[in-house]
Design a protein around this motif. Structure first.
Motif, PDB file in Angstrom:
ATOM      1  N   GLY A   1      37.572 -21.008 105.220  1.00 42.09           N
ATOM      2  CA  GLY A   1      36.978 -19.724 105.534  1.00 42.09           C
ATOM      3  C   GLY A   1      36.927 -19.546 107.039  1.00 42.09           C
ATOM      4  O   GLY A   1      37.082 -20.504 107.799  1.00 42.09           O
ATOM      5  N   PHE A   2      36.701 -18.302 107.483  1.00 42.51           N
ATOM      6  CA  PHE A   2      36.706 -18.005 108.906  1.00 42.51           C
ATOM      7  C   PHE A   2      35.472 -17.213 109.298  1.00 42.51           C
ATOM      8  O   PHE A   2      34.964 -16.399 108.533  1.00 42.51           O
ATOM      9  N   ARG A   3      35.007 -17.478 110.488  1.00 43.78           N
ATOM     10  CA  ARG A   3      33.977 -16.639 111.078  1.00 43.78           C
ATOM     11  C   ARG A   3      34.638 -15.424 111.715  1.00 43.78           C
ATOM     12  O   ARG A   3      35.864 -15.375 111.875  1.00 43.78           O
ATOM     13  N   ALA A   4      33.822 -14.449 112.094  1.00 46.04           N
ATOM     14  CA  ALA A   4      34.369 -13.217 112.651  1.00 46.04           C
ATOM     15  C   ALA A   4      35.174 -13.472 113.915  1.00 46.04           C
ATOM     16  O   ALA A   4      36.138 -12.759 114.211  1.00 46.04           O
ATOM     17  N   GLU A   5      34.798 -14.524 114.693  1.00 42.72           N
ATOM     18  CA  GLU A   5      35.532 -14.803 115.926  1.00 42.72           C
ATOM     19  C   GLU A   5      36.815 -15.582 115.679  1.00 42.72           C
ATOM     20  O   GLU A   5      37.559 -15.880 116.612  1.00 42.72           O
ATOM     21  N   GLY A   6      37.129 -15.912 114.393  1.00 41.27           N
ATOM     22  CA  GLY A   6      38.406 -16.528 114.069  1.00 41.27           C
ATOM     23  C   GLY A   6      38.403 -18.034 114.009  1.00 41.27           C
ATOM     24  O   GLY A   6      39.476 -18.640 113.904  1.00 41.27           O
ATOM     25  N   THR A   7      37.241 -18.691 114.055  1.00 40.03           N
ATOM     26  CA  THR A   7      37.174 -20.143 113.947  1.00 40.03           C
ATOM     27  C   THR A   7      36.851 -20.532 112.510  1.00 40.03           C
ATOM     28  O   THR A   7      36.284 -19.748 111.734  1.00 40.03           O
ATOM     29  N   LEU A   8      37.199 -21.765 112.142  1.00 43.07           N
ATOM     30  CA  LEU A   8      36.946 -22.245 110.792  1.00 43.07           C
ATOM     31  C   LEU A   8      35.447 -22.387 110.542  1.00 43.07           C
ATOM     32  O   LEU A   8      34.673 -22.686 111.450  1.00 43.07           O
ATOM     33  N   THR A   9      35.050 -22.202 109.288  1.00 39.22           N
ATOM     34  CA  THR A   9      33.632 -22.308 108.948  1.00 39.22           C
ATOM     35  C   THR A   9      33.202 -23.742 108.661  1.00 39.22           C
ATOM     36  O   THR A   9      32.015 -24.025 108.611  1.00 39.22           O
ATOM     37  N   GLY A  10      34.122 -24.659 108.434  1.00 36.27           N
ATOM     38  CA  GLY A  10      33.735 -26.034 108.132  1.00 36.27           C
ATOM     39  C   GLY A  10      34.899 -26.784 107.529  1.00 36.27           C
ATOM     40  O   GLY A  10      36.056 -26.399 107.662  1.00 36.27           O
ATOM     41  N   ALA A  11      34.555 -27.896 106.845  1.00 34.95           N
ATOM     42  CA  ALA A  11      35.590 -28.741 106.259  1.00 34.95           C
ATOM     43  C   ALA A  11      36.339 -27.984 105.163  1.00 34.95           C
ATOM     44  O   ALA A  11      35.769 -27.174 104.429  1.00 34.95           O
ATOM     45  N   ARG A  12      37.632 -28.244 105.073  1.00 35.51           N
ATOM     46  CA  ARG A  12      38.432 -27.610 104.039  1.00 35.51           C
ATOM     47  C   ARG A  12      38.073 -28.179 102.674  1.00 35.51           C
ATOM     48  O   ARG A  12      37.792 -29.352 102.515  1.00 35.51           O
ATOM     49  N   ARG A  13      38.091 -27.306 101.676  1.00 33.20           N
ATOM     50  CA  ARG A  13      37.864 -27.713 100.302  1.00 33.20           C
ATOM     51  C   ARG A  13      39.066 -27.311  99.466  1.00 33.20           C
ATOM     52  O   ARG A  13      39.966 -26.661  99.961  1.00 33.20           O
ATOM     53  N   ARG A  14      39.059 -27.709  98.213  1.00 33.25           N
ATOM     54  CA  ARG A  14      40.201 -27.440  97.350  1.00 33.25           C
ATOM     55  C   ARG A  14      39.771 -26.567  96.173  1.00 33.25           C
ATOM     56  O   ARG A  14      38.710 -26.788  95.585  1.00 33.25           O
ATOM     57  N   VAL A  15      40.590 -25.570  95.865  1.00 34.65           N
ATOM     58  CA  VAL A  15      40.335 -24.739  94.696  1.00 34.65           C
ATOM     59  C   VAL A  15      40.585 -25.577  93.452  1.00 34.65           C
ATOM     60  O   VAL A  15      41.696 -26.104  93.277  1.00 34.65           O
ATOM     61  N   PRO A  16      39.587 -25.751  92.569  1.00 36.11           N
ATOM     62  CA  PRO A  16      39.817 -26.551  91.353  1.00 36.11           C
ATOM     63  C   PRO A  16      40.845 -25.883  90.455  1.00 36.11           C
ATOM     64  O   PRO A  16      40.772 -24.680  90.201  1.00 36.11           O
ATOM     65  N   LEU A  17      41.786 -26.653  89.990  1.00 33.97           N
ATOM     66  CA  LEU A  17      42.778 -26.111  89.073  1.00 33.97           C
ATOM     67  C   LEU A  17      42.165 -25.977  87.690  1.00 33.97           C
ATOM     68  O   LEU A  17      41.307 -26.783  87.306  1.00 33.97           O
ATOM     69  N   PRO A  18      42.562 -24.983  86.925  1.00 36.27           N
ATOM     70  CA  PRO A  18      41.963 -24.770  85.602  1.00 36.27           C
ATOM     71  C   PRO A  18      42.260 -25.939  84.665  1.00 36.27           C
ATOM     72  O   PRO A  18      43.397 -26.425  84.622  1.00 36.27           O
ATOM     73  N   PRO A  19      41.257 -26.394  83.924  1.00 37.87           N
ATOM     74  CA  PRO A  19      41.454 -27.575  83.073  1.00 37.87           C
ATOM     75  C   PRO A  19      42.435 -27.352  81.939  1.00 37.87           C
ATOM     76  O   PRO A  19      43.014 -28.303  81.429  1.00 37.87           O
ATOM     77  N   GLN A  20      42.639 -26.108  81.508  1.00 34.93           N
ATOM     78  CA  GLN A  20      43.523 -25.877  80.376  1.00 34.93           C
ATOM     79  C   GLN A  20      44.989 -25.790  80.765  1.00 34.93           C
ATOM     80  O   GLN A  20      45.829 -25.491  79.943  1.00 34.93           O
ATOM     81  N   THR A  21      45.320 -26.045  82.038  1.00 32.07           N
ATOM     82  CA  THR A  21      46.718 -26.078  82.439  1.00 32.07           C
ATOM     83  C   THR A  21      47.151 -27.518  82.652  1.00 32.07           C
ATOM     84  O   THR A  21      46.374 -28.371  83.080  1.00 32.07           O
ATOM     85  N   GLU A  22      48.408 -27.788  82.342  1.00 30.96           N
ATOM     86  CA  GLU A  22      48.931 -29.127  82.558  1.00 30.96           C
ATOM     87  C   GLU A  22      48.876 -29.501  84.024  1.00 30.96           C
ATOM     88  O   GLU A  22      48.797 -30.664  84.390  1.00 30.96           O
ATOM     89  N   ALA A  23      48.885 -28.482  84.911  1.00 32.19           N
ATOM     90  CA  ALA A  23      48.894 -28.739  86.341  1.00 32.19           C
ATOM     91  C   ALA A  23      47.638 -29.446  86.807  1.00 32.19           C
ATOM     92  O   ALA A  23      47.634 -30.121  87.824  1.00 32.19           O
ATOM     93  N   ALA A  24      46.529 -29.307  86.035  1.00 33.20           N
ATOM     94  CA  ALA A  24      45.283 -29.944  86.432  1.00 33.20           C
ATOM     95  C   ALA A  24      45.401 -31.457  86.410  1.00 33.20           C
ATOM     96  O   ALA A  24      44.641 -32.164  87.069  1.00 33.20           O
ATOM     97  N   GLU A  25      46.360 -31.979  85.625  1.00 34.06           N
ATOM     98  CA  GLU A  25      46.540 -33.418  85.532  1.00 34.06           C
ATOM     99  C   GLU A  25      47.512 -33.942  86.576  1.00 34.06           C
ATOM    100  O   GLU A  25      47.670 -35.138  86.738  1.00 34.06           O
ATOM    101  N   ALA A  26      48.185 -33.065  87.278  1.00 28.91           N
ATOM    102  CA  ALA A  26      49.218 -33.480  88.223  1.00 28.91           C
ATOM    103  C   ALA A  26      48.631 -33.717  89.600  1.00 28.91           C
ATOM    104  O   ALA A  26      47.554 -33.239  89.926  1.00 28.91           O
ATOM    105  N   GLY A  27      49.338 -34.458  90.411  1.00 33.74           N
ATOM    106  CA  GLY A  27      48.895 -34.700  91.771  1.00 33.74           C
ATOM    107  C   GLY A  27      49.128 -33.489  92.644  1.00 33.74           C
ATOM    108  O   GLY A  27      49.895 -32.587  92.322  1.00 33.74           O
ATOM    109  N   SER A  28      48.457 -33.452  93.803  1.00 32.14           N
ATOM    110  CA  SER A  28      48.542 -32.285  94.676  1.00 32.14           C
ATOM    111  C   SER A  28      49.953 -32.080  95.206  1.00 32.14           C
ATOM    112  O   SER A  28      50.319 -30.970  95.562  1.00 32.14           O
TER     113      SER A  28
END
Length: 462
Positions: A104-131
């Protein structure tokens, strides 16, 4: 009247002073020494009793998606107040990288903090795969497009899916790339001459239930949100494997992609839906053309197919010689804009950075297509990335300024020797540039093999 709101991260302050259960009362060690019993009672009041109108002020002044999430997590009362309060403007967009990590970004264009990952949906095979095997290749508002590599063959993608990033249980599965047709009679194909293409041999070939072909998705765009039960959403995907570039089309109900290839596709620069048509910008050595694709049902009702394709030669305004140019298309108030960046190209191996930005409005009713330079977005703003670009009113998003273009942009096709991403914000009124997202480490935008990982903008609904 200025319709923007200044960001005020009050939720983080409140969360630090209250557990998620909002336990009433104060610890004895913190009991104030007050003589007035009424004041003491006021001090004992839990945060859950904060008046709803005050909470409404707080909710209306939070620009960051994570701050709004923190406010809702304080307690049930705060969550209910946030839900029933007048809908606040959407927060600042999030940037999602190809490994589904986001910032995420603040209005001045800097990052808001540590990056996180969007959880993949459990009902897709992709959730079991590596990044490394699953990557994000596009977005539309709050939806993300995921593609999973075919590790069994070592090339191409195995499957593709659409997911609502804010409701993981909402998932749309897309067909895998075409395999050998189980029933050859189901295959449908069409060869269309390209109108104004300059010769009868200039055609676009389209096939449904095509013979086996490997595809690796690089950019996927949607015509609308893929709402359940609504078939109006069309998905257009650009596939690139070495020197083979294809355009693939899909809509709900189709069991196979409509795969298109022709002389215009390998020169792909950008693709976008605008005014109900699909437009593809194609850049050759001598000319730059705009192709408009009309889509319709196949004659045998087996799915969507290209019904007409027009080559629209572009009449560019005169630009300075000796510049490398990169173009991005975006729809703005129903109009097609091309945002051009110009980079000094004195030495082919030494990039001097962006030296100029120009914005052109296309006149689609003329042939050749004329582009008129504009100097203002009339209070709107534009966010540009390799996988998604969007224009909207600045006051519809907290922390965004008028007549600004926010770039986190790279070049297609990906190249190990490509220069770093352009990360800056352009002020159209003043013609100036300023850093934006400059604190994203360059190695976070590269895959393990050195290829650039093209990011995409994600627009939270609240």
């Amino acid at each position: 009247m200025d319709c923007r709101r200044a960001p005020l991260p009050l939720a983080a302050v409140a969360q630090a002073r209250c557990s998620t259960k909002c336990v009433p009362g104060l610890p004895a060690s913190e009991t104030p020494r007050l003589d007035d019993a009424s004041e003491l009672e006021a001090q004992r009041r839990p945060w859950a009793d904060l008046p709803a109108d005050i909470l409404g002020v707080v909710v209306g002044r939070l620009a960051l998606a994570e701050d709004r999430a923190r406010l809702r997590s304080v307690c049930h009362a705060w969550r209910a107040a946030a839900r029933h309060h007048r809908r606040a403007p959407p927060p600042l967009p999030l940037l999602v990288l190809s490994d589904f990590s986001f910032s995420g970004f603040r209005a001045e264009g800097t990052l808001t903090g540590a990056r996180r990952r969007v959880p993949l949906p459990p009902q897709t095979e992709a959730a079991e795969a590596g990044s490394d095997d699953v990557r994000c290749v596009g977005s539309f508002d709050g939806w993300l497009v995921g593609a999973e590599r075919d590790t069994s063959r070592g090339v191409g993608d195995l499957r593709c899916f659409l997911m609502n990033a804010f409701s993981r249980d909402v998932v749309v599965r897309l067909p895998p790339p075409p395999a050998a047709a189980a029933h050859p009679d189901d295959a449908r194909s069409r060869s269309l001459p390209i109108a104004n293409g300059g010769g009868s041999d200039v055609v676009m070939n389209c096939a449904i239930n095509a013979a086996e072909c490997a595809m690796s998705f690089r950019k996927v765009v949607l015509s609308s949100s893929p709402q359940p039960g609504i078939s109006g959403c069309v998905v257009a995907a650009i596939s690139m494997i070495e020197d083979a570039t294809k355009l693939a089309l899909w809509r709900p109900g189709m069991k196979s992609w409509c795969v298109c290839h022709g002389s215009c596709v390998p020169k792909f620069t950008d693709v976008i839906f605008c005014q109900g048509k699909l437009y593809m910008l194609s850049c050759g050595e001598l000319t730059t053309d705009l192709f408009s694709l009309g889509l319709s049902e196949d004659d045998d009702d087996s799915g969507l197919i290209v019904s007409r394709i027009d080559c629209r030669e572009i009449e560019w305004p005169e630009v300075t010689d000796g510049y490398h140019q990169n173009w991005s298309m975006v729809e703005w108030r129903g109009k097609l804009l091309i945002v051009a960046t110009y980079t000094s190209d004195v030495d082919a191996e030494i990039w001097q950075g962006i030296v100029e930005v120009r914005v052109f409005e296309a006149s689609l009713s003329t042939d050749p297509v004329r582009f008129t330079e504009i100097k203002s977005l009339d209070g709107d703003c534009v966010f540009i990335s390799p996988c998604n670009s969007k224009a909207f009113r600045s006051c519809q998003c907290d922390g965004v300024e008028d007549d600004r273009i926010y770039f986190i942009d790279g070049y297609l096709p990906p190249d190990k020797n490509a220069r770093p991403f352009d990360k800056f914000v352009y002020n159209m009124k003043e013609g100036t540039m300023a850093p934006f997202a400059a604190d994203i480490p360059e190695d976070k935008l590269q895959a393990p093999d050195g290829m650039l990982m093209h990011p995409t903008w994600l627009f939270p609904p609240e």
